[in-house]
Write an enzyme that holds these catalytic residues in place. Structure first.
Site, PDB file in Angstrom:
ATOM      1  N   THR A  93       0.995  -1.096   0.430  1.00 58.91           N
ATOM      2  CA  THR A  93       0.024  -0.423   0.375  1.00 58.91           C
ATOM      3  C   THR A  93       0.739   1.423  -0.297  1.00 58.91           C
ATOM      4  OG1 THR A  93      -0.201  -0.420   2.202  1.00 58.91           O
ATOM      5  CG2 THR A  93      -2.145  -0.861   1.048  1.00 58.91           C
ATOM      6  N   GLU A 159      -0.523  -6.064  10.471  1.00 57.92           N
ATOM      7  CA  GLU A 159       1.418  -6.583  10.951  1.00 57.92           C
ATOM      8  C   GLU A 159       2.186  -5.260  12.182  1.00 57.92           C
ATOM      9  OE1 GLU A 159       3.999  -5.451   9.357  1.00 57.92           O
ATOM     10  OE2 GLU A 159       3.112  -4.136   8.324  1.00 57.92           O
ATOM     11  N   PHE A 160       2.613  -5.903  12.509  1.00 61.40           N
ATOM     12  CA  PHE A 160       3.289  -5.182  13.554  1.00 61.40           C
ATOM     13  C   PHE A 160       5.043  -5.371  12.551  1.00 61.40           C
ATOM     14  CE2 PHE A 160      -0.151  -5.466  15.201  1.00 61.40           C
ATOM     15  CZ  PHE A 160      -0.940  -3.793  15.370  1.00 61.40           C
ATOM     16  N   ARG A 162       9.082  -4.943  12.524  1.00 67.58           N
ATOM     17  CA  ARG A 162      10.200  -4.572  12.000  1.00 67.58           C
ATOM     18  C   ARG A 162      11.239  -5.246  11.556  1.00 67.58           C
ATOM     19  NH1 ARG A 162      12.400  -5.167  17.781  1.00 67.58           N
ATOM     20  NH2 ARG A 162      11.439  -7.158  17.861  1.00 67.58           N
ATOM     21  N   LYS A 215      -2.618   0.646  14.256  1.00 67.47           N
ATOM     22  CA  LYS A 215      -1.310   0.272  13.139  1.00 67.47           C
ATOM     23  C   LYS A 215      -1.061   1.370  12.787  1.00 67.47           C
ATOM     24  CE  LYS A 215       1.945  -1.071  10.920  1.00 67.47           C
ATOM     25  NZ  LYS A 215       2.871  -1.850  10.215  1.00 67.47           N
ATOM     26  N   ASN A 219       2.247   3.510  14.718  1.00 64.90           N
ATOM     27  CA  ASN A 219       3.416   4.466  13.704  1.00 64.90           C
ATOM     28  C   ASN A 219       3.671   6.071  13.806  1.00 64.90           C
ATOM     29  OD1 ASN A 219       4.604   1.965  12.499  1.00 64.90           O
ATOM     30  ND2 ASN A 219       3.458   1.678   9.976  1.00 64.90           N
ATOM     31  N   CYS A 271       7.445   2.450   5.803  1.00 67.26           N
ATOM     32  CA  CYS A 271       6.722   2.394   6.574  1.00 67.26           C
ATOM     33  C   CYS A 271       6.483   3.618   6.700  1.00 67.26           C
ATOM     34  CB  CYS A 271       6.708   1.105   7.258  1.00 67.26           C
ATOM     35  SG  CYS A 271       6.374  -0.497   6.831  1.00 67.26           S
ATOM     36  N   LYS A 334      18.007   1.390   7.533  1.00 69.35           N
ATOM     37  CA  LYS A 334      18.458   0.721   9.103  1.00 69.35           C
ATOM     38  C   LYS A 334      18.976  -0.583   8.765  1.00 69.35           C
ATOM     39  CE  LYS A 334      15.887  -1.822  11.371  1.00 69.35           C
ATOM     40  NZ  LYS A 334      14.310  -2.029  12.328  1.00 69.35           N
TER      41      LYS A 334
END
Length: 446
Positions: A93, A159-160, A162, A215, A219, A271, A334
């Protein structure tokens, strides 16, 4: 009878979810419209770097020696519809071009392709990050298109993940949130997640809108916390304070906590930036734009950090970039990832290059993706080669191996011993003892 699961979309989220569900003991069928990606997955490889995911995938993909065979991949919507009891939608998305709003076209296309083929009871579960109100709209669309009618339900299960910890976050999540409108969907999702729930993971049942907002809110909160400490870094620089000590001190307060309080060049990736912008856009559509105006400043602070690093580098180069060589350590947004989407490190490198410097980049995993996005930058095979001949060295992604570099060895190849720490993770004393002029964001120069 054990549920059969499908995963629609096999990018970062989908590939991880499919492999994890197979690990939990389910038969899983993954779908993607990209045949090349499907062939890669069938070979037990993922088209991105995520620690532990290749091994997890190979442990379950059908046809690989020693695998459980519980995981298969296809490009056929009919096969997915015939196979699955629960269908997880894990497509992208992205942010719309030229707008803050979320592009729902991939989700809409997935629902439009799957629903007309659902001729028996099934549950469609959205996992993609979407604007609030999307689940209710999509549920109506499923009801309209599915031949099985009311026997097909829809739930939202954000979803979460990382990046760098996606396998762990899927198998042992810190919470599971499900947005449902009936008991059947909740019952099926409790069956899917029975093992992590038995291991102590909280299972939060909510309505559609709340599940979607969880979500977005998470964020937004994380983004705000990062931009807050970066704003404090700006104040520290003006006042002569040390933002690292400041963060340590306020982090001891249990109400605040230490996580996400490291000042630097800000957040990026696929994200946080696009999600907070989409959240603002959706709030405006709902007439609640005043509630999220603070996110505009969060976004502004974040983008300002990149420009600030460019200016610090210009100062370090004597006020001009022309004729200067700059080494950039880090390309991904990251560490423990090869993801360069909206990477602050690459953005800074690109700006400096456009303003006249010769920029050489090194990253442990992101070089190939970075070169596709920024082909005019130079890329070195090692950190040492990136630093060779450099008038300034920028530390912009906090990979562990960069913290372990030998400043004395790098000093022997640099044109000038100037290092700028854009992540506040290097040891200033170690670098200064090796003869480097050390500068970090929000910290005293000496």
């Amino acid at each position: 009878m054990t549920l059969k699961l499908t995963v629609i979309g096999t990018g970062y989220l989908g590939a991880t979810h499919a492999a994890a569900m197979a690990e939990l003991g389910f038969e899983v069928l993954g779908l993607d419209i990209d045949p090349a990606k499907i062939e890669t997955l069938r070979a037990g490889r993922v088209p991105m770097y995520e620690p532990g995911l290749d091994e997890l995938l190979a442990r379950h993909v059908e046809g690989i020696d020693g695998s459980t065979g519980r995981l298969r991949f296809t490009t056929s919507w009919q096969e997915v519809a015939d196979f699955g009891d629960v269908h997880f939608v894990c497509v992208n998305t992205p942010q719309k071009h030229g707008e803050y709003a979320c592009d729902m076209s991939y989700v809409d296309s997935a629902i439009d392709a799957l629903a007309p083929l659902l001729t028996r009871p099934a549950l469609v579960v959205g996992k993609s990050t979407v604007p609030v109100g999307s689940a209710a709209r999509l549920a109506a669309r499923v009801a309209e298109l599915a031949p099985a009618g009311d026997a097909v339900d829809l739930a939202w299960n954000p979803e979460f993940l990382r990046e760098g910890f996606a396998v762990q976050d899927t198998l042992r999540p810190d919470r599971i949130v499900v947005g449902v409108r009936g008991g059947t969907a909740e019952k099926l999702l409790r069956e899917v997640y029975a093992k992590p729930v038995a291991d102590g993971t909280p299972f939060v049942v909510a309505d559609y809108a709340t599940a979607e907002l969880v979500k977005n809110a998470a964020n937004s909160f994380l983004s705000t916390k990062i931009s807050f400490i970066n704003a404090m870094a700006e104040v520290c620089e003006a006042a002569g304070g040390d933002v690292v000590k400041l963060a340590e001190a306020i982090g001891h307060d249990d109400r605040i906590g230490r996580k996400f309080l490291r000042a630097g060049i800000g957040f990026g990736g696929g994200c946080l930036p696009k999600d907070i912008r989409a959240f603002m856009a959706r709030a405006g559509e709902l007439g609640a734009d005043q509630a999220l105006t603070f996110l505009r400043e969060v976004d502004s602070i974040n983008m300002r950090r990149r420009s600030h690093m460019v200016e610090l580098t210009r100062e370090a180069c004597g006020g001009a970039f022309l004729g200067k060589r700059v080494a950039v350590l880090g390309a991904t947004f990251k560490p423990d990832s090869d993801d360069v989407r909206d990477s602050p490190a690459l953005n800074v490198a690109g700006q400096i290059h456009l303003q006249g410097a010769q920029v050489t980049v090194f990253d442990p995993k992101g070089m190939e993706n970075a070169a596709r996005l920024f082909p005019t930058l130079a890329y070195a095979p090692t950190a040492l080669e990136a630093v060779r001949g450099a008038h300034a060295v920028l530390h912009l992604t906090e990979w562990k191996q960069f913290r372990e570099l030998d400043p004395a060895e790098l000093a022997g190849v640099a044109a000038e011993r100037v290092v700028l720490d854009g992540r506040n993770t290097l040891d200033p004393q170690l670098w200064r003892e090796a003869g480097w002029t050390f500068r970090a964001m929000g910290r005293p120069n000496a």
